[in-house]
Design a protein around this motif. Structure first.
Motif, short mmCIF file in Angstrom:
data_model
loop_
_atom_site.label_atom_id
_atom_site.label_comp_id
_atom_site.label_asym_id
_atom_site.label_seq_id
_atom_site.Cartn_x
_atom_site.Cartn_y
_atom_site.Cartn_z
N ASP A 140 37.65 47.06 18.43
CA ASP A 140 39.03 48.12 17.16
C ASP A 140 40.13 47.98 19.01
O ASP A 140 41.25 48.65 18.49
N TRP A 141 39.74 48.11 20.40
CA TRP A 141 41.12 48.00 21.27
C TRP A 141 41.88 46.50 21.29
O TRP A 141 41.05 45.72 21.79
N PRO A 142 43.11 47.20 22.28
CA PRO A 142 43.98 46.35 21.81
C PRO A 142 43.28 45.79 23.45
O PRO A 142 43.42 47.39 24.48
N LEU A 143 43.73 44.97 23.64
CA LEU A 143 43.11 43.91 25.24
C LEU A 143 44.75 44.00 25.33
O LEU A 143 44.55 42.36 25.40
N LEU A 144 45.55 43.96 26.91
CA LEU A 144 46.96 44.36 27.17
C LEU A 144 46.21 43.60 28.30
O LEU A 144 45.89 44.43 29.64
N ILE A 145 47.20 42.17 28.32
CA ILE A 145 46.87 41.64 29.57
C ILE A 145 48.04 41.35 30.26
O ILE A 145 49.09 40.67 30.07
N ASP A 146 48.60 41.60 31.73
CA ASP A 146 49.56 40.44 31.86
C ASP A 146 50.07 39.57 32.13
O ASP A 146 48.81 38.95 32.25
N GLU A 147 50.51 39.08 32.25
CA GLU A 147 51.40 37.18 32.00
C GLU A 147 50.68 36.79 33.20
O GLU A 147 49.78 35.24 33.25
N ALA A 148 50.48 37.33 34.17
CA ALA A 148 50.67 37.45 36.00
C ALA A 148 48.50 36.87 35.55
O ALA A 148 48.34 35.52 36.60
N VAL A 149 47.96 37.94 34.92
CA VAL A 149 46.78 37.32 35.14
C VAL A 149 46.23 36.29 33.95
O VAL A 149 45.05 35.71 34.79
N ALA A 150 46.66 36.16 32.98
CA ALA A 150 46.45 35.29 32.21
C ALA A 150 47.09 33.28 33.02
O ALA A 150 46.17 33.02 33.08
N ARG A 151 47.43 33.64 33.89
CA ARG A 151 47.98 32.26 34.90
C ARG A 151 47.66 31.97 35.83
O ARG A 151 47.29 31.09 35.98
N ALA A 152 46.44 32.95 36.25
CA ALA A 152 45.96 33.08 38.26
C ALA A 152 44.66 32.16 37.38
O ALA A 152 44.28 31.99 36.30
N PRO A 153 44.91 30.95 38.63
CA PRO A 153 43.78 30.04 37.77
C PRO A 153 42.02 30.90 38.17
O PRO A 153 40.81 30.67 37.17
N TYR A 154 41.94 31.48 38.68
CA TYR A 154 40.77 32.85 38.43
C TYR A 154 40.89 34.06 38.69
O TYR A 154 41.94 34.08 39.96
N VAL A 155 40.20 35.35 38.41
CA VAL A 155 39.90 36.27 38.11
C VAL A 155 39.10 36.80 38.94
O VAL A 155 38.71 36.51 37.88
#
Length: 187
Positions: A140-155
């Motif tokens: 039930d928690w929102p997971l807020l992800i900075d767009e730079a993380v989503a764009r990274a090839p691997y994290v």
């Protein structure tokens, strides 16, 4: 012939598909990987064994040759409005900071937002401090992800324990249940 998966960065002695080493992960993380509807994303997650004494970001990155731009920190926040508290997790690259006072507070429509106390974050996630990860958070928690993380090839993120980390594509993180990619979450 080397049967270990190819790493996108870092120098680790042990690397394995996370689905193959679920016993090394915190319970909620192992359960989430096993149940992840996006099987391709689940199969893309790698586990690397690491020294728990070197789990803090700066020391970890230096020890294992991981660029800060490839490491992400997951923080738990508590947002309050009226008498209600909303918990959420935020994921940002290690060389940035989550904007709790503006971006998180605004997104969660809260009067006040702050980092959750360590004890509460550990208890609520079922994960160890220094290993909290976006994989396996309460549903039930929102997971807020900075767009730079989503764009990274691997994290690189935590494994739910101080020992070990996970490496996965940024796009897989954005596909986690409850995930929402936000511009300006971190700076």
């Amino acid at each position: 012939m080397n049967d270990q998966p190819q790493l996108p960065f870092g120098t680790f002695e042990t690397v394995a598909p996370a689905l193959n080493v679920r016993d090394l992960l915190a319970g909620p993380v192992a359960d989430a990987l096993a149940a992840w509807a996006d099987r391709e994303a689940a199969r893309s997650v790698l586990y690397v064994d690491t020294d728990p004494e070197k789990a803090d970001t700066a020391v970890f990155c230096e020890t294992y040759g991981v660029p800060l731009e490839a490491s992400a920190n997951c923080v738990v926040v508590a947002a309050k409005r009226g008498g209600e508290t909303t918990r959420a997790a935020c994921l940002a690259l290690a060389h940035t900071r989550v904007d709790v006072n503006r971006a998180v507070r605004k997104r969660l429509e809260a009067r006040k937002a702050s980092f959750a106390p360590m004890e509460a974050a550990v208890e609520l996630t079922g994960m160890e401090y220094g290993g909290i990860t976006p994989v396996g958070l309460p549903a039930d928690w929102p997971l807020l992800i900075d767009e730079a993380v989503a764009r990274a090839p691997y994290v690189l993120v935590g494994s739910g324990r101080r020992r070990g980390k996970l490496i996965l594509p940024g796009r897989a993180l954005a596909a986690l249940p409850g995930a929402e990619v936000l511009a300006g979450l971190a700076g």
